[in-house]
Design an enzyme around this catalytic site. Sequence first.
Site, PDB file in Angstrom:
ATOM      1  N   TYR A  32       0.833  -1.198   0.000  1.00  0.00           N
ATOM      2  CA  TYR A  32       0.000   0.000   0.000  1.00  0.00           C
ATOM      3  C   TYR A  32       0.867   1.247   0.000  1.00  0.00           C
ATOM      4  O   TYR A  32       2.080   1.175   0.207  1.00  0.00           O
ATOM      5  CB  TYR A  32      -0.968  -0.007   1.197  1.00  0.00           C
ATOM      6  CG  TYR A  32      -0.359   0.371   2.524  1.00  0.00           C
ATOM      7  CD1 TYR A  32       0.510  -0.476   3.196  1.00  0.00           C
ATOM      8  CD2 TYR A  32      -0.649   1.605   3.120  1.00  0.00           C
ATOM      9  CE1 TYR A  32       1.064  -0.121   4.419  1.00  0.00           C
ATOM     10  CE2 TYR A  32      -0.098   1.968   4.337  1.00  0.00           C
ATOM     11  CZ  TYR A  32       0.761   1.096   4.985  1.00  0.00           C
ATOM     12  OH  TYR A  32       1.314   1.456   6.183  1.00  0.00           O
ATOM     13  N   LYS A 148       6.469  -1.832   2.189  1.00  0.00           N
ATOM     14  CA  LYS A 148       5.235  -1.303   2.781  1.00  0.00           C
ATOM     15  C   LYS A 148       4.072  -2.253   2.506  1.00  0.00           C
ATOM     16  O   LYS A 148       3.207  -1.976   1.664  1.00  0.00           O
ATOM     17  CB  LYS A 148       4.987   0.111   2.220  1.00  0.00           C
ATOM     18  CG  LYS A 148       4.104   0.980   3.093  1.00  0.00           C
ATOM     19  CD  LYS A 148       4.201   2.414   2.623  1.00  0.00           C
ATOM     20  CE  LYS A 148       3.084   3.293   3.148  1.00  0.00           C
ATOM     21  NZ  LYS A 148       3.044   3.479   4.582  1.00  0.00           N
ATOM     22  N   GLU A 180      11.237   3.104  15.410  1.00  0.00           N
ATOM     23  CA  GLU A 180      10.302   4.034  14.764  1.00  0.00           C
ATOM     24  C   GLU A 180       8.950   3.891  15.432  1.00  0.00           C
ATOM     25  O   GLU A 180       8.769   3.065  16.338  1.00  0.00           O
ATOM     26  CB  GLU A 180      10.211   3.764  13.251  1.00  0.00           C
ATOM     27  CG  GLU A 180       9.662   2.396  12.893  1.00  0.00           C
ATOM     28  CD  GLU A 180       9.473   2.205  11.379  1.00  0.00           C
ATOM     29  OE1 GLU A 180       9.357   3.187  10.648  1.00  0.00           O
ATOM     30  OE2 GLU A 180       9.415   1.029  10.973  1.00  0.00           O
ATOM     31  N   LEU A 204      10.633   1.523   8.071  1.00  0.00           N
ATOM     32  CA  LEU A 204      10.096   1.918   6.777  1.00  0.00           C
ATOM     33  C   LEU A 204      10.815   3.203   6.336  1.00  0.00           C
ATOM     34  O   LEU A 204      10.892   4.153   7.129  1.00  0.00           O
ATOM     35  CB  LEU A 204       8.592   2.176   6.861  1.00  0.00           C
ATOM     36  CG  LEU A 204       8.023   2.461   5.469  1.00  0.00           C
ATOM     37  CD1 LEU A 204       7.683   1.160   4.755  1.00  0.00           C
ATOM     38  CD2 LEU A 204       6.829   3.371   5.520  1.00  0.00           C
TER      39      LEU A 204
END
Length: 291
Positions: A32, A148, A180, A204
Amino acid sequence: MSTVYLNGEYIPKDEAKISVDDRGFLFADGVYEVTPFYEGVPFYLDRHMARLRRGLAWMRIDYDVDQLDEIHRQLLIRNGVDGAETSIVYLQITRGVAPRSHPFPTTPVPPTVYCFAKAWQRPSAEDFERGFRAVTIPDRRWARVDIKTIALLPNVLAYQAAVDAGVTDAIQVRDGVALEGAHNNLFGVFDGTVVTHPATNVILPGITRGVVLELARENGVPVDERPILVEELADADELFFTGTTSEVRPTTQVDGRPVGDGRVGPVTRALAKGFARHVERVKEGMRSEAV
Ligand SMILES: Cc1ncc(COP(=O)(O)O)c(C=O)c1O
């Protein structure tokens, strides 16, 4: 009723139907993207599409992303959010529909492509000034979080842990490293140096992260891409998150303890202002190109 895009059609959301054999539903077998728009102007759409292209290639899903620019534009217009101050287009591509079996379908099937657009709200100036609070939680994700994928269960649980703790963000910790957030990248400021984890397989590679690093470097702010140990969080002068709908978001408390003096720090503030100015420049650039 919002209009969504599903497999080549723009349709009312309640008419959008996906097969129970969709591999996204059965296996979370998909990727996505979430791309920001400011008053309808795309913000680094090219970088979002490049990240998507990389993910699709790694997943071995065959889909031509070039057609997506127009789909994004159409969705903003058709949903009346092309003039919204801040909006996003969510896009998801799964491997498609095939009877449940782990390996890829032997007869190729078209991927399922789904997109929607919506406006979102920045926090108020008061909320920004107060800063946001976070808790640390163990990172339970797999070894390729740089892709992702739609397999977001650990991120969902991380975010819920924050909600359960009455705060807004979660810092995911693995092997003693504060990596993160649940949906954003983590930065620390230590003696004037802006520190964030290098873009490896354990975070990411946020598009906002990249833009903020560029802005910091351009403005002579020292930058160090290195892991932040969880014990270092207590010594950070400032902490902030970056992300498409977080932009630059100050964190003033972690696990109930104040970060630095507990107030939004000067480096975070300068980067947030610099980011906002950069958004304006991108908007103006795109507008003048259009005339
Ligand atoms: C785990 C994670 N880290 C970081 C980010 C921030 O990425 P971006 O700046 O591209 O929105 C996201 C965004 O969804 C995310 O899910």
